[in-house]
Design a protein around this motif. Sequence first.
Motif, PDB file in Angstrom:
ATOM      1  N   UNK A   1       1.171  -1.021  -0.015  1.00 28.59           N
ATOM      2  CA  UNK A   1      -0.019   0.169   0.218  1.00 28.59           C
ATOM      3  C   UNK A   1       0.782   1.768   0.069  1.00 28.59           C
ATOM      4  N   UNK A   2       1.952   1.081   1.093  1.00 24.81           N
ATOM      5  CA  UNK A   2       2.787   2.025   0.851  1.00 24.81           C
ATOM      6  C   UNK A   2       3.714   2.837  -0.539  1.00 24.81           C
ATOM      7  N   UNK A   3       3.392   1.589  -0.978  1.00 22.60           N
ATOM      8  CA  UNK A   3       4.184   1.878  -3.012  1.00 22.60           C
ATOM      9  C   UNK A   3       3.467   2.743  -3.359  1.00 22.60           C
ATOM     10  N   UNK A   4       1.841   2.239  -3.513  1.00 26.52           N
ATOM     11  CA  UNK A   4       1.150   3.262  -4.452  1.00 26.52           C
ATOM     12  C   UNK A   4       1.343   4.461  -3.797  1.00 26.52           C
ATOM     13  N   UNK A   5       0.712   4.911  -2.348  1.00 29.13           N
ATOM     14  CA  UNK A   5       0.889   6.366  -1.504  1.00 29.13           C
ATOM     15  C   UNK A   5       1.506   6.794  -1.980  1.00 29.13           C
ATOM     16  N   UNK A   6       2.987   6.928  -2.242  1.00 26.62           N
ATOM     17  CA  UNK A   6       3.925   7.226  -1.785  1.00 26.62           C
ATOM     18  C   UNK A   6       4.292   7.831  -3.533  1.00 26.62           C
ATOM     19  N   UNK A   7       3.621   7.047  -4.288  1.00 14.84           N
ATOM     20  CA  UNK A   7       3.163   8.186  -5.865  1.00 14.84           C
ATOM     21  C   UNK A   7       1.816   8.688  -5.944  1.00 14.84           C
ATOM     22  N   UNK A   8       1.997   8.817  -4.007  1.00 16.45           N
ATOM     23  CA  UNK A   8       0.407  10.668  -5.125  1.00 16.45           C
ATOM     24  C   UNK A   8      -0.739  10.050  -5.128  1.00 16.45           C
ATOM     25  N   UNK A   9      -1.429   8.133  -5.175  1.00 16.75           N
ATOM     26  CA  UNK A   9      -2.546   7.949  -4.560  1.00 16.75           C
ATOM     27  C   UNK A   9      -3.246   7.473  -3.484  1.00 16.75           C
ATOM     28  N   UNK A  10      -4.967   7.982  -3.608  1.00 13.77           N
ATOM     29  CA  UNK A  10      -5.663   7.211  -2.801  1.00 13.77           C
ATOM     30  C   UNK A  10      -5.426   5.849  -1.914  1.00 13.77           C
ATOM     31  N   UNK A  11      -5.281   6.655  -1.333  1.00 14.37           N
ATOM     32  CA  UNK A  11      -5.290   5.108   0.410  1.00 14.37           C
ATOM     33  C   UNK A  11      -6.416   4.202  -0.331  1.00 14.37           C
ATOM     34  N   UNK A  12      -7.193   3.949  -0.575  1.00 18.63           N
ATOM     35  CA  UNK A  12      -8.809   3.768  -1.150  1.00 18.63           C
ATOM     36  C   UNK A  12      -8.482   2.842  -2.360  1.00 18.63           C
ATOM     37  N   UNK A  13      -8.205   4.279  -3.007  1.00 20.89           N
ATOM     38  CA  UNK A  13      -8.013   3.443  -4.029  1.00 20.89           C
ATOM     39  C   UNK A  13      -6.866   2.712  -4.518  1.00 20.89           C
ATOM     40  N   UNK A  14      -5.473   2.837  -3.920  1.00 19.95           N
ATOM     41  CA  UNK A  14      -4.499   2.021  -4.107  1.00 19.95           C
ATOM     42  C   UNK A  14      -4.879   0.750  -3.752  1.00 19.95           C
ATOM     43  N   UNK A  15      -5.967   0.438  -1.895  1.00 20.47           N
ATOM     44  CA  UNK A  15      -5.980  -0.582  -1.890  1.00 20.47           C
ATOM     45  C   UNK A  15      -6.848  -1.510  -2.878  1.00 20.47           C
ATOM     46  N   UNK A  16      -7.983  -0.826  -2.771  1.00 16.50           N
ATOM     47  CA  UNK A  16      -8.957  -1.610  -4.217  1.00 16.50           C
ATOM     48  C   UNK A  16      -7.880  -2.063  -5.513  1.00 16.50           C
ATOM     49  N   UNK A  17      -7.196  -1.038  -6.383  1.00 16.36           N
ATOM     50  CA  UNK A  17      -6.173  -1.705  -7.338  1.00 16.36           C
ATOM     51  C   UNK A  17      -6.224  -2.853  -7.079  1.00 16.36           C
ATOM     52  N   UNK A  18      -4.480  -2.713  -5.948  1.00 17.73           N
ATOM     53  CA  UNK A  18      -4.493  -3.892  -5.334  1.00 17.73           C
ATOM     54  C   UNK A  18      -5.163  -5.237  -5.271  1.00 17.73           C
ATOM     55  N   UNK A  19      -6.080  -5.180  -4.884  1.00 22.26           N
ATOM     56  CA  UNK A  19      -7.183  -5.953  -4.199  1.00 22.26           C
ATOM     57  C   UNK A  19      -7.606  -6.839  -6.187  1.00 22.26           C
ATOM     58  N   UNK A  20      -7.975  -5.522  -7.476  1.00 16.61           N
ATOM     59  CA  UNK A  20      -8.190  -5.883  -8.058  1.00 16.61           C
ATOM     60  C   UNK A  20      -6.733  -7.033  -8.992  1.00 16.61           C
ATOM     61  N   UNK A  21      -5.960  -6.271  -8.630  1.00 14.80           N
ATOM     62  CA  UNK A  21      -4.575  -7.054  -9.385  1.00 14.80           C
ATOM     63  C   UNK A  21      -4.029  -7.749  -8.827  1.00 14.80           C
ATOM     64  N   UNK A  22      -4.322  -8.722  -7.838  1.00 12.86           N
ATOM     65  CA  UNK A  22      -3.869  -9.689  -6.904  1.00 12.86           C
ATOM     66  C   UNK A  22      -2.444  -9.086  -6.497  1.00 12.86           C
ATOM     67  N   UNK A  23      -2.403  -8.006  -5.491  1.00 11.84           N
ATOM     68  CA  UNK A  23      -1.607  -7.746  -5.145  1.00 11.84           C
ATOM     69  C   UNK A  23       0.181  -7.190  -5.929  1.00 11.84           C
ATOM     70  N   UNK A  24      -0.500  -7.351  -7.639  1.00  8.51           N
ATOM     71  CA  UNK A  24       0.627  -6.976  -8.067  1.00  8.51           C
ATOM     72  C   UNK A  24       0.677  -5.538  -8.582  1.00  8.51           C
ATOM     73  N   UNK A  25       1.767  -4.687  -7.869  1.00  6.63           N
ATOM     74  CA  UNK A  25       1.952  -3.224  -7.327  1.00  6.63           C
ATOM     75  C   UNK A  25       2.218  -2.819  -9.193  1.00  6.63           C
ATOM     76  N   UNK A  26       3.135  -3.415  -9.917  1.00  5.16           N
ATOM     77  CA  UNK A  26       3.317  -2.605 -11.574  1.00  5.16           C
ATOM     78  C   UNK A  26       1.434  -2.414 -12.283  1.00  5.16           C
ATOM     79  N   UNK A  27       0.985  -3.527 -11.869  1.00  4.58           N
ATOM     80  CA  UNK A  27      -0.160  -3.880 -12.720  1.00  4.58           C
ATOM     81  C   UNK A  27      -1.557  -2.876 -12.052  1.00  4.58           C
ATOM     82  N   UNK A  28      -1.219  -2.451 -10.940  1.00  2.00           N
ATOM     83  CA  UNK A  28      -2.136  -1.757  -9.914  1.00  2.00           C
ATOM     84  C   UNK A  28      -1.902  -0.305 -10.218  1.00  2.00           C
ATOM     85  N   UNK A  29      -0.670   0.492 -10.335  1.00  2.00           N
ATOM     86  CA  UNK A  29      -0.436   1.823 -10.566  1.00  2.00           C
ATOM     87  C   UNK A  29      -1.266   1.346 -12.244  1.00  2.00           C
TER      88      UNK A  29
END
Length: 591
Positions: free
Chosen positions: A465-493
């Motif tokens: 979660x911190x990896x995506x939040x550090x790029x300026x994304x909203x924490x809740x949106x980051x969590x949902x993106x990571x869940x949709x992408x099975x935890x794969x950070x680059x796809x979530x980004x």
Amino acid sequence: MGSIHTEEVQRHLRQALNRDKVKLWESPYSREDGTAHQIPENLILKYSEELRLSKDVVAANMEELRLHAVRKLASRRKFQTSGVATLKIKLAGKGNLKCSSFELETTLQILGKAFKKLLSEKCGLAPDHLKPIAVGRVIKDDVPLSSQHISNNAQVLVICLSESEAEAQRKEEQVSKVRRAREGAELLADTLAADDDMEHNGNQYGLQIADQTGRALQIPREEKRALTVAMALNERGKAALKRKQHGEALLLLLEADREFQQCRSEILQAVDNYAILCLDIVWCYLCLKNVTALPDAENRLQKCEQLFHKSYGSNLERLTTVKADAFLRQLQVDESKLTELMTMGFSGAEARLGLRACSNNLQAAVTHIMQKQEERREIKKKEQEERRQKKLAKKLGKTANGDWVKVDLYNALVNMGFPKGGAVAALQQTNNNIQQAIQVLQDQPELLTLPDPNPGPVSITDEMLAQLVSLGFDPEMSRRALQSCQGMAQRAIDMLLQSGGVLPGVSSASGSTSTSSSSSTSSSSATPSSSSSSDASPAKSPEELQREKEAYEELASDLADHEEDYLDLTLEEESVFLQEYRALLASTLSF
């Protein structure tokens, strides 16, 4: 004179008057104000001799017909000038009713709920304990009378669901049962509709049933819900008939009839469900002694005969056997053979049906029962496989053009040695074109490293979660993106970049991803549909979930175990049915 005999006399007398063009509401029989003037003695004598009735009976019934005609004429004039209609009400029920029949004046623009309130004031019963029925259907509370095909001088049968305090409690439970039955039927329909969405593959048809010849029928998706609700309510009605609860059965069957009416005529003509429903409704009318429903009963019997001809052919070949079995001597089951079959482990219903089907031949009955059991096992096996395929289809997701990934093409690619995740991604990109999918897998080797579809929920760590939040994304949106992408950070980004950092209300991004990255397309399309459905619809309270569960379980308890359940009538019940039919027929012919 009994009411049935009186109505029969008046029917014959009315026919004679119409034949002779005698208008009792005009002079010299009636004055301008509607009062009686003079009916010639020779006219009374003529009909007395013709109908073989006493002159007093003819005179009394002619006066009743005259009064009825005068009132009807006055009602028609009043409706034409003021819009106030006159409805003929007949109450059916037991207990201390103010009257059994009366006329009620009202506009036809009022809702069914308001109409029930007027009935309540007239007959002295609570509105919730009245069930008005007109033109063969229960009057709806939230629809105007005019929109329910109710016209001036229409006849309305009102089933009274409260005659005493104890009876009111029982009848109130009956109304609640009908309501819960509909809830359970609608819940079943919605569940099946959701499951069928997994198998359409772009086709507008979702339900398959067969006619009497075994030919598969295509049911349009828009009719699926009505058909499912109708058949479920029909089963509940038949169960109530078996319990001899004819009032409850009639309400359920009329609800089923309303749903069947939403299906195309060719569907109703291809199978016998609706024809048998019509028979069951007429049987309820008979058991409730509802004489005013005779026109609807006649119409339903005619419709039933037409549908049977459509289902079984013009000669009704299959029904010939059914009629023969109706004779008591052929329905008689050898009790000793019935007991012997049951000691072999067969149920009582299986034993009865087997012996009747095989004319009490014990060995043939055993073979027949075992064949039926094998048929049911095969059907169950096929249904389990269909459910497995639907579950897999839900995991595979949709293609770029919105169709579901075809399970058979997916299995073909996996059998060729391609990894499951890559097979799904390739089919999604190529819209189920297997040749193009193979080419994509060869041209894009990175697809071969994709994970299997829907491997299960992934735990989102604080580091992810911190990896995506550090790029300026909203924490809740980051969590949902990571869940949709099975935890794969680059796809979530990638997903967040493509959606501008804001994901739609549904956690699955299958509908919002682009084709600029094959990996993002794959991950979003493979998102479990279960999560999307849970987010798309509002959460239900525990009370609502419990009510749904109870409604569904109550419906399931009345559903037949197998397709021949309606034939499993005991000999005693059949004997009573036949005796009642013969007695009613004999009493009718005696008039």
